[in-house]
Each structure stands twice: as C-alpha cells, then as structure tokens.
Design an enzyme around this catalytic site. Structure first.
Site, short mmCIF file in Angstrom:
data_model
loop_
_atom_site.label_atom_id
_atom_site.label_comp_id
_atom_site.label_asym_id
_atom_site.label_seq_id
_atom_site.Cartn_x
_atom_site.Cartn_y
_atom_site.Cartn_z
N HIS A 7 13.06 -8.02 -5.12
CA HIS A 7 12.57 -8.95 -6.15
C HIS A 7 11.07 -9.21 -5.99
O HIS A 7 10.32 -9.12 -6.98
CB HIS A 7 13.31 -10.28 -6.11
CG HIS A 7 12.61 -11.31 -6.94
ND1 HIS A 7 12.68 -11.35 -8.31
CD2 HIS A 7 11.74 -12.30 -6.57
CE1 HIS A 7 11.92 -12.32 -8.77
NE2 HIS A 7 11.33 -12.92 -7.74
N CYS A 62 12.36 -12.25 -15.30
CA CYS A 62 12.17 -11.07 -14.46
C CYS A 62 13.19 -9.99 -14.80
O CYS A 62 14.39 -10.27 -14.96
CB CYS A 62 12.30 -11.46 -12.99
SG CYS A 62 12.09 -10.08 -11.84
N ASP A 68 -4.64 2.75 6.38
CA ASP A 68 -5.80 2.02 6.89
C ASP A 68 -6.15 2.55 8.28
O ASP A 68 -5.40 3.33 8.87
CB ASP A 68 -5.57 0.51 6.87
CG ASP A 68 -4.46 0.06 7.80
OD1 ASP A 68 -3.95 0.89 8.56
OD2 ASP A 68 -4.12 -1.13 7.76
N SER A 69 -7.28 2.13 8.81
CA SER A 69 -7.91 2.88 9.90
C SER A 69 -7.62 2.34 11.30
O SER A 69 -7.92 3.01 12.28
CB SER A 69 -9.43 2.86 9.71
OG SER A 69 -9.92 1.54 9.85
N GLY A 118 -8.93 -0.71 12.10
CA GLY A 118 -9.92 -1.77 12.27
C GLY A 118 -9.31 -3.15 12.20
O GLY A 118 -9.69 -4.06 12.95
N PHE A 119 -8.32 -3.34 11.32
CA PHE A 119 -7.69 -4.65 11.21
C PHE A 119 -6.89 -4.97 12.47
O PHE A 119 -6.83 -6.12 12.91
CB PHE A 119 -6.77 -4.74 9.98
CG PHE A 119 -6.11 -6.08 9.85
CD1 PHE A 119 -6.80 -7.16 9.34
CD2 PHE A 119 -4.79 -6.27 10.25
CE1 PHE A 119 -6.19 -8.41 9.23
CE2 PHE A 119 -4.18 -7.50 10.14
CZ PHE A 119 -4.88 -8.57 9.63
N CYS A 146 13.92 -7.42 -12.78
CA CYS A 146 14.34 -6.68 -11.59
C CYS A 146 15.86 -6.67 -11.45
O CYS A 146 16.57 -7.50 -12.03
CB CYS A 146 13.70 -7.25 -10.32
SG CYS A 146 14.51 -8.70 -9.61
N CYS A 198 17.41 -10.14 -10.27
CA CYS A 198 17.51 -11.20 -11.28
C CYS A 198 18.49 -10.84 -12.39
O CYS A 198 19.07 -11.73 -13.02
CB CYS A 198 16.13 -11.49 -11.86
SG CYS A 198 15.01 -12.30 -10.68
N GLY A 207 -12.76 -7.71 5.39
CA GLY A 207 -13.22 -8.91 6.08
C GLY A 207 -13.06 -10.19 5.31
O GLY A 207 -13.74 -11.18 5.59
N ASP A 255 -13.85 0.50 10.82
CA ASP A 255 -14.86 -0.52 10.55
C ASP A 255 -14.75 -1.61 11.61
O ASP A 255 -13.80 -1.65 12.38
CB ASP A 255 -14.69 -1.12 9.15
CG ASP A 255 -13.35 -1.84 8.98
OD1 ASP A 255 -12.35 -1.39 9.57
OD2 ASP A 255 -13.28 -2.84 8.26
N GLN A 308 -18.46 -4.85 4.70
CA GLN A 308 -18.29 -6.05 5.51
C GLN A 308 -19.42 -7.05 5.20
O GLN A 308 -20.20 -6.83 4.29
CB GLN A 308 -18.26 -5.69 6.99
CG GLN A 308 -17.02 -4.90 7.41
CD GLN A 308 -15.74 -5.71 7.34
OE1 GLN A 308 -15.74 -6.94 7.23
NE2 GLN A 308 -14.61 -5.01 7.38
#
Length: 373
Positions: free
Chosen positions: A339, A308, A90-91, A93-94, A310, A313, A220, A144, A193
């Site tokens: 898990h 499950c 990701d860029s 922006g968050f 995994c 489990c 967003g 963004d 956005q």
C-alpha cells in the site's frame, strides 16, 4: 541514457529517462531495495502491484553481502534479483555518514569496519565504480563526503572540496573504462554537497556540473536540518544544475517533501520512509498518515483509503490490517508495504499528470486541503 523534458509547469518538470532496462517517467520515486530486495516484497509483488520502473540498491551492503563478485556471476543485479527494470545504486557515502563510529575519511577515500563482522575495508572513488560495474546498475552514484547538519563552515568546505576531487577522479575513470568498451550501459551521477550554505552549494554545483556527468544529485539534506531549510537549499541549488539532465534529491522523504521539491524542479527521489513506516504500522493515505494499530480500527470495515487503487485498499478492511499488525502476522508487512509504495508511486503519477496539464498549483492546493493543512 536518453533524457527529455516533456513539459514544465513553473519549475516543476515532467521528463522521460530511458536506460537499457526501462523507460522512466518523472517525477519518479524509487523504492529502496537496500540488499537487492524491497523489504517484505519480491520481484513478483513489484511487477504485479507496484510497477516501478526503477529501484535503488546499496553498494555498501551488497559489497559486504553477498559480495559484488557473487552478484556479477549470478547475472548482475537484474539476473540475481529477477527485477528486470532499472537499478540505481548509491555509492556508500551515506553509510560512511550513518555508520560514522566505524568510519575514517581521508583524501583518498573512506575506511570502514563492516557492521557484520568488523572486517576493515577501504572505498576509493575507483573502487566504488568497480563494485557498481559488477552490480550492473543502470545509474551509478559516485563516492562523496557527506556531513551531518549542523556542521562547521570548515567541515563543509572540506566536504565539497573532497567531493569535487573524487568526482573528477570518478568521471575520468568511468569514461576511460567506456572508451575500452566497458560499462557502456551504465550511467553516472555526481552528488552536490554544501550543507544549507548558499555559497557552498553554488560552488559545489558549479564545479560538479562542469564535469561530463549523465545526471546530478543533491545530497546532504534531510540529515537534521529544518524542512524549510531543505526546501530553500533545493530551490537555490537547482538554478545551477543543467536543464537537460536529471536532477535527483537523495533520501527524501515525506509525501509533503516530494510535492514541495517537485515544485522546485527535482525529478528523482528515494527514501526508506514508505517501507519502514509500513513495518512500524504507519500507512499513508490521501488524507494523511494512519496509525493502523490504533484500537479505533478494530471494527472498522472500511478500506484504508477509499481513493486508493492498490490491491490492499481494494481487498481488505482497516479492521483486518489492524488485526494483522497487532498479531504481528508477517502478511501485514507485505500488505502495508504494497500500500505505502503504491501510494507514493501514484502520488508521483498524479504530479506528472498535473504538470502535463499545466495545473500543478491546483494539484498542490488540493493535496494540502485533504490533509487539513
């Protein structure tokens, strides 16, 4: 990147994405490896127990530490982390949103102070692409302007205008680099956005989807609005997104959010929820969430989720997991994370199978029935 739709069931889609490093079958959940590692796990754990075809790294955090130039010298993200499959980055922006006390936004980009040492940095659309080029991610997200909800109409208007301007600058720069033989294996997604305002979402989607991007994200959301508002916004927005390119809903969410938004035509998801909740003692099962630290599990010899498959489990009891958590034993964080991520990725596989077999609605009914909802 190659993209094909394998099957649809209503608006739900089962697709295949091929990058230089892996073949990704959707719907897909991307485990979050913020600083180049999924918390509590290493590449061997991922390969042995989770088997993701793509994970997410964070441009902001990797730029600050260890530095994108260091990662470039160490063989980019794939060589540095020894995770051989795809990365999406990701860029930043968050982070501009989540670290807003240390951030200033102008028409050219985002100025922020490092949460590590207070040093000042300036992210522009081009700089963010240069950083991600050094990281070597298979999918790059553009810069963004993300706003918290609720927000004023004027602030949302500024957000989408700024995001579109940055998107134009980003795609022109990326395609120019590729014309020079650079970053040829890197794909680029734009981020729609507009808050929960239908007119703004339509405007943002139409402006961005007219550009030459490899895929499109809905950003967003899951930033303070009600769940139903999120679902309604996604349903409204996807109609303006291309059928023949991936659709990514950023930062979402609960198992219920995944089911609801797959039904609305989303292909890709990420969220820290399964890893963060695991560390806090909340584990996801076919029948809902379990708080493993509860005293009632101290002598419970049953597996966490009998449905499950995994490693956790299949091997350990709820009593053992309860003990490890209450003792703050580090082993718990690994087992809980394995898990929860297995549960999330298996949920996506079950949805894909249901779409391929044209029974998604039956799957959804059973999903909620098990939860007593």
């Amino acid at each position: 990147m190659d993209f094909q739709i394998d099957k649809t069931d209503g608006k739900a889609r089962a697709c295949t994405i091929k990058t230089a490093h892996s073949t990704i079958q959707t719907p897909v959940f991307m485990p979050v490896g913020t600083v180049g590692a999924v918390k509590a796990l290493d590449a061997t754990d991922l390969a042995s127990f989770i088997k993701p075809q793509i994970i997410l790294g964070n441009t902001y955090h990797l730029y600050l530490r260890p530095g994108d130039n260091v990662i470039d010298k160490m063989g980019k993200l794939h060589g540095f982390t020894q995770f051989p499959k795809s990365f999406l980055t990701d860029s930043g922006g968050f982070q501009a949103f989540s670290l807003s006390d240390n951030v200033k936004i102008d028409e050219g980009g985002i100025t922020f102070r490092s949460h590590i040492d207070g040093s000042k940095h300036y992210f522009t659309p081009k700089k963010v692409i240069d950083i991600q080029a050094n990281l070597g991610s298979d999918i790059m997200m553009i810069l963004d302007d993300l706003v918290a909800l609720p927000a004023t109409q004027e602030r949302i208007k500024v957000s989408i205008e700024r995001t579109t301007a940055w998107a134009k600058e980003s795609i022109e720069y990326h395609r120019a680099n590729q014309a020079q033989g650079k970053n040829l294996n890197q794909n680029i997604f734009a981020i729609i956005q507009g808050g929960t305002d239908k007119a703004f979402r339509e405007k943002s989607a139409k402006e961005l989807c007219a550009l030459d991007y490899d895929g499109f994200a809905i950003g967003g959301l899951s930033v303070g609005e009600a769940n139903q508002d999120m679902y309604d916004t996604v349903e409204w927005t996807t109609q303006f997104m291309p059928q023949d390119k991936p659709r990514y809903l950023m930062g979402v969410g609960t198992p219920e959010d995944l089911v609801e938004n797959v039904e609305r035509g989303v292909d890709m998801f990420d969220c820290v929820m399964p890893t963060r909740n695991a560390r806090n003692g909340t584990l996801f099962t076919s029948y809902g969430k379990v708080n493993i630290k509860a005293a009632r599990f101290k002598e419970d010899n049953e597996p966490l989720d009998p449905e499950c498959g995994c490693m956790v489990c299949q091997t350990y009891s709820k009593a053992y997991l309860c003990h490890l958590y209450r003792a703050r034993e580090m082993t718990y964080f690994r087992l809980g994370t394995i898990h929860n991520l297995y549960y999330y990725l298996n949920l996506m596989s079950e949805m894909r199978e249901a779409i391929l077999e044209n029974r998604f609605q039956e799957f959804k009914k059973e999903f909620y029935k098990k939860r007593g909802l």
